[in-house]
Design an enzyme around this catalytic site. Structure first.
Site, PDB file in Angstrom:
ATOM      1  N   THR A   1      42.661  45.424  40.118  1.00 43.26           N
ATOM      2  CA  THR A   1      42.647  46.606  40.022  1.00 43.26           C
ATOM      3  C   THR A   1      40.997  47.034  40.416  1.00 43.26           C
ATOM      4  O   THR A   1      40.716  48.267  40.714  1.00 43.26           O
ATOM      5  CB  THR A   1      42.471  47.267  38.721  1.00 43.26           C
TER       6      THR A   1
ATOM      7  N   ASP B   1      30.680  36.419  47.435  1.00 43.16           N
ATOM      8  CA  ASP B   1      30.666  36.633  45.849  1.00 43.16           C
ATOM      9  C   ASP B   1      29.395  35.992  45.356  1.00 43.16           C
ATOM     10  O   ASP B   1      28.873  34.889  45.602  1.00 43.16           O
ATOM     11  CB  ASP B   1      31.856  35.851  45.631  1.00 43.16           C
TER      12      ASP B   1
HETATM   13  C1  PRP Z   1      30.097  41.148  40.766  1.00 45.04           C
HETATM   14  C2  PRP Z   1      28.744  41.555  40.969  1.00 45.04           C
HETATM   15  C3  PRP Z   1      28.946  43.034  40.140  1.00 45.04           C
HETATM   16  C4  PRP Z   1      30.275  43.765  40.395  1.00 45.04           C
HETATM   17  C5  PRP Z   1      30.325  44.561  41.351  1.00 45.04           C
HETATM   18  O1  PRP Z   1      30.249  40.522  39.602  1.00 45.04           O
HETATM   19  O2  PRP Z   1      27.758  40.821  40.383  1.00 45.04           O
HETATM   20  O3  PRP Z   1      28.679  42.901  38.634  1.00 45.04           O
HETATM   21  O4  PRP Z   1      30.845  42.412  40.798  1.00 45.04           O
HETATM   22  O5  PRP Z   1      31.317  45.335  41.859  1.00 45.04           O
HETATM   23  P1  PRP Z   1      31.684  46.665  41.402  1.00 45.04           P
HETATM   24  O6  PRP Z   1      30.565  47.454  41.910  1.00 45.04           O
HETATM   25  O7  PRP Z   1      32.928  46.941  42.221  1.00 45.04           O
HETATM   26  O8  PRP Z   1      31.787  46.769  39.833  1.00 45.04           O
HETATM   27  P2  PRP Z   1      31.722  39.975  39.335  1.00 45.04           P
HETATM   28  O9  PRP Z   1      32.637  40.973  38.603  1.00 45.04           O
HETATM   29  O10 PRP Z   1      32.214  39.255  40.453  1.00 45.04           O
HETATM   30  O11 PRP Z   1      31.505  38.715  38.075  1.00 45.04           O
HETATM   31  P3  PRP Z   1      30.211  37.668  38.200  1.00 45.04           P
HETATM   32  O12 PRP Z   1      29.004  38.219  38.312  1.00 45.04           O
HETATM   33  O13 PRP Z   1      30.746  36.839  36.948  1.00 45.04           O
HETATM   34  O14 PRP Z   1      30.947  36.653  39.292  1.00 45.04           O
HETATM   35  N1  URA Z   2      31.104  41.285  43.845  1.00 47.36           N
HETATM   36  C1  URA Z   2      30.389  40.375  44.806  1.00 47.36           C
HETATM   37  O1  URA Z   2      30.195  39.502  44.247  1.00 47.36           O
HETATM   38  N2  URA Z   2      30.509  40.678  46.284  1.00 47.36           N
HETATM   39  C2  URA Z   2      30.862  41.872  46.712  1.00 47.36           C
HETATM   40  O2  URA Z   2      30.823  42.106  47.978  1.00 47.36           O
HETATM   41  C3  URA Z   2      31.488  42.834  45.873  1.00 47.36           C
HETATM   42  C4  URA Z   2      31.532  42.639  44.421  1.00 47.36           C
END
Ligand code: PRP
Ligand code: URA
Length: 209
Positions: A108, A200
């Site tokens: 989602t 990521d």
């Molecule tokens: C990533 C990033 C943000 C989020 C951004 O974290 O560091 O927190 O995604 O996406 P959004 O703007 O669509 O919410 P992630 O959820 O992958 O978690 P992580 O940092 O634990 O890898």
């Molecule tokens: N979170 C990430 O780490 N990279 C992206 O491009 C989007 C969400």
């Protein structure tokens, strides 16, 4: 609409380009995230208040400025935001650190909060929320809503790479919160990843893929 500050300094732009490269390894990636955070922090803190104090140099007495602002709190969004903390602490070593845990559902793309611990007297502090990526904006919007719900009032946010969709989402939901971004990329793809982005951020900082 909230204040949007997009970084233009050539050093920041250069380091973001290195960060994007798929061959940039974990230790270099971490170092770049820290350096970019410090440079962006320098820009984001230009309005820190100062007060004049009397000091003595080896030559004479003089009145000179020192920082006299609100106490600060740096709040990384876990996990990837942790990579930005060191760069800001290099500028403000006695800042307190809060943590907000959020992960995005892979299907989602909605954020799920799993942790929140903020420093005491949060309502008096200048708060800097940090996360390298602003994609849909869901994580940052929810993190700032939670900080406001806990009493935070003086909030700024810093993200290294933003998608236009995330900027629009954040600025319309939190028009009172200044947003500092290293750059605004082209768009999100069908997995809500930023294009061209850097992949990521959490996996690249922590070496988990
Ligand atoms: C990533 C990033 C943000 C989020 C951004 O974290 O560091 O927190 O995604 O996406 P959004 O703007 O669509 O919410 P992630 O959820 O992958 O978690 P992580 O940092 O634990 O890898
Ligand atoms: N979170 C990430 O780490 N990279 C992206 O491009 C989007 C969400």
């Amino acid at each position: 609409m909230s204040e949007l500050h997009v970084m233009t300094h050539p050093l920041i732009r250069h380091k973001i380009t290195l960060l994007r490269m798929e061959n940039t390894g974990t230790s270099e990636f971490r170092k770049l995230v820290e350096e970019i955070s410090m440079l962006m922090g320098y820009e984001a803190l230009t309005d820190l208040k100062t007060k004049d104090i009397e000091i003595r140099t080896p030559i004479e007495d003089t009145i000179q400025p020192v920082i006299d602002g609100k106490k600060m709190a740096i709040v990384p969004i876990l996990r990837a935001g942790l990579g930005m903390v060191g760069g800001l602490l290099a500028l403000v070593p006695n800042a307190k650190i809060g943590h907000i845990g959020m992960y995005r559902d892979e299907v989602t793309h909605k954020p799920h909060a799993y942790y929140c611990k903020l420093p005491p007297f949060i309502e008096q502090r200048q708060i800097i929320v940090v996360d390298p990526m602003l994609a849909t904006g869901g994580s940052l919007c929810d993190a700032v809503s939670e900080i406001k719900a806990q009493g935070g009032r003086y909030i700024k946010c810093m993200c290294i790479i933003a998608a236009p969709e995330g900027v629009e989402n954040f600025t319309s939901n939190h028009p009172d919160v200044p947003l500092y971004v290293g750059c605004v990329d082209r768009c999100l793809n069908s997995n809500a990843y930023i294009c061209p982005g850097l992949g990521d951020a959490g996996d690249r900082i922590f070496g988990t893929k």
